[in-house]
Design a protein around this motif. Structure first.
Motif, short mmCIF file in Angstrom:
data_model
loop_
_atom_site.label_atom_id
_atom_site.label_comp_id
_atom_site.label_asym_id
_atom_site.label_seq_id
_atom_site.Cartn_x
_atom_site.Cartn_y
_atom_site.Cartn_z
N MET A 30 -1.00 12.86 2.32
CA MET A 30 -0.39 11.57 2.01
C MET A 30 0.94 11.47 2.72
O MET A 30 1.65 12.46 2.86
CB MET A 30 -0.17 11.44 0.50
N ILE A 31 1.28 10.27 3.14
CA ILE A 31 2.56 10.09 3.84
C ILE A 31 3.46 9.15 3.03
O ILE A 31 4.44 9.58 2.45
CB ILE A 31 2.34 9.62 5.29
N ASP A 32 3.09 7.88 2.94
CA ASP A 32 3.99 6.96 2.23
C ASP A 32 3.64 6.80 0.75
O ASP A 32 4.50 6.46 -0.06
CB ASP A 32 4.01 5.59 2.91
N GLY A 33 2.39 7.04 0.40
CA GLY A 33 2.00 6.92 -1.01
C GLY A 33 1.93 5.49 -1.51
O GLY A 33 1.89 5.25 -2.70
N GLY A 76 -0.20 2.99 0.20
CA GLY A 76 -1.34 2.27 0.76
C GLY A 76 -1.08 1.66 2.12
O GLY A 76 -1.90 0.89 2.63
N MET A 77 0.05 1.98 2.76
CA MET A 77 0.41 1.37 4.04
C MET A 77 0.02 2.22 5.25
O MET A 77 -0.36 1.69 6.29
CB MET A 77 1.92 1.11 4.11
N CYS A 78 0.13 3.55 5.13
CA CYS A 78 0.00 4.37 6.35
C CYS A 78 -1.44 4.74 6.67
O CYS A 78 -1.76 5.07 7.80
CB CYS A 78 0.84 5.64 6.20
N GLY A 79 -2.30 4.73 5.69
CA GLY A 79 -3.71 5.07 5.93
C GLY A 79 -3.98 6.57 5.96
O GLY A 79 -5.11 6.99 6.15
N GLY A 80 -2.93 7.37 5.77
CA GLY A 80 -3.07 8.82 5.86
C GLY A 80 -4.05 9.39 4.84
O GLY A 80 -4.69 10.40 5.08
N CYS A 81 -4.15 8.75 3.69
CA CYS A 81 -4.94 9.33 2.61
C CYS A 81 -6.31 8.68 2.48
O CYS A 81 -6.89 8.72 1.40
CB CYS A 81 -4.18 9.21 1.30
N PHE A 100 -7.99 4.23 -0.40
CA PHE A 100 -6.79 5.04 -0.22
C PHE A 100 -6.52 5.79 -1.52
O PHE A 100 -6.35 5.16 -2.58
CB PHE A 100 -5.60 4.16 0.15
N CYS A 118 -4.00 7.20 -2.60
CA CYS A 118 -2.69 6.98 -3.24
C CYS A 118 -2.65 5.72 -4.11
O CYS A 118 -1.94 5.70 -5.10
CB CYS A 118 -1.58 6.95 -2.21
#
Ligand code: FES
Length: 274
Positions: free
Chosen positions: A216-219, A221-226, A236, A238
């Motif tokens: 997870m990066i921003d937590g 729902g914006m970065c898409g990492g999760c 997502f 997060c």
């Protein structure tokens, strides 16, 4: 800044911290998580909440010293501060009273996020059993705390040093074969463990919730990492999770994504150790 009011070593690789975080402690519910940063330049570490005390305004986290950031976290002492402790994030688990029993299955540090979920179910009048697994006795976490409200606490260790020799799934299969009736299973642990639990519960049509803790990066729902695939749809973890219907999770994709950063993580950990 968030004060570490208590630090405890649970075994050679797992530690517990109680953090003074009034806002999170007031609002959080079982199933939710926080994202912390050890210092201003630190990377964000998502951790599911293991416990909270609304009066003391503290939140308990349990982490495994695995990579760079958890190594840095573990170097912090009681009385010191964390730069960031953001939350509560994610959707609280749905824990209303069930008709029969619920069985929790925990692998390693998965016992920590499972604990407040099962406790809340018990508080709401649901009978609960739990299976806790670990490599050996030393890695079986919080069995005594679970005994306070669980009807049965089953233990499985790889080496047989406590409980059944074998996996949590060995015990789970056994219980189902013996005719135990459960309304739901909540499994939290390594991805491979949760996947194997689903392989046992799906043929038995035992609804199973799992908790995903991807990168997870921003937590928010914006970065898409999760991103994870649930029933063929992108979600997502997060904001839509971290708990999902285990029958719908694409575990193989999750495991592939988790493995992507293994090498970098190892190099960073070596740097943290100096
Ligand atoms: Fe960025 Fe979930 S952590 S979308």
């Amino acid at each position: 800044m968030y004060k570490i009011v208590k630090k405890e070593t649970l075994n050679s690789v797992v530690e517990l911290m109680e953090i003074h975080a009034p806002f999170v402690a007031r609002k959080c519910e079982p199933g939710q998580f926080i994202i912390l940063r050890v210092d201003e330049d630190g990377e964000r570490v998502p951790l599911t909440i293991a416990d909270y005390d609304r009066e003391k305004e503290t939140v308990t986290i349990i982490y495994q010293i695995l990579g760079y950031s958890t190594t840095l976290l573990s170097q912090k002492k009681e009385g010191e501060y964390l730069a960031d402790f953001v939350g509560p994030l994610g959707v609280p688990a749905s824990l209303e009273k069930r008709e029969n029993k619920v069985i929790g299955v925990a692998g390693g540090v998965g016992a920590a996020p499972l604990y407040p979920q099962l406790r809340k179910l018990a508080e709401n009048g649901t009978k609960v059993d739990v299976i806790i697994g670990g490599k050996s006795k030393e890695y079986v976490l919080w069995a005594d705390k679970f005994r306070e409200f669980c009807e049965n606490v089953y233990i499985a260790t790889d080496d047989g040093s406590e409980g059944t020799k074998g996996f949590v799934t060995t015990v789970l299969q056994d219980l189902l074969d013996k005719g135990e009736v459960y309304d739901e299973c909540i499994a939290i642990g390594p991805l491979i463990m949760m996947k194997n639990v689903v392989n046992v519960t799906k043929p038995a049509d035992l609804h199973t919730m799992v908790s995903l803790n991807p990168i997870m990066i921003d937590g928010t729902g914006m970065c898409g990492g999760c991103r994870v695939t649930i029933g063929g749809e992108t979600k997502f973890a997060c904001v839509d999770g971290p708990d999902f219907d285990g029958f719908l999770v694409d575990f193989d994709e999750c495991m592939k994504r988790q493995g992507m950063f293994k090498e970098e993580e190892h190099e960073c950990k070596m740097m943290a150790l100096g």
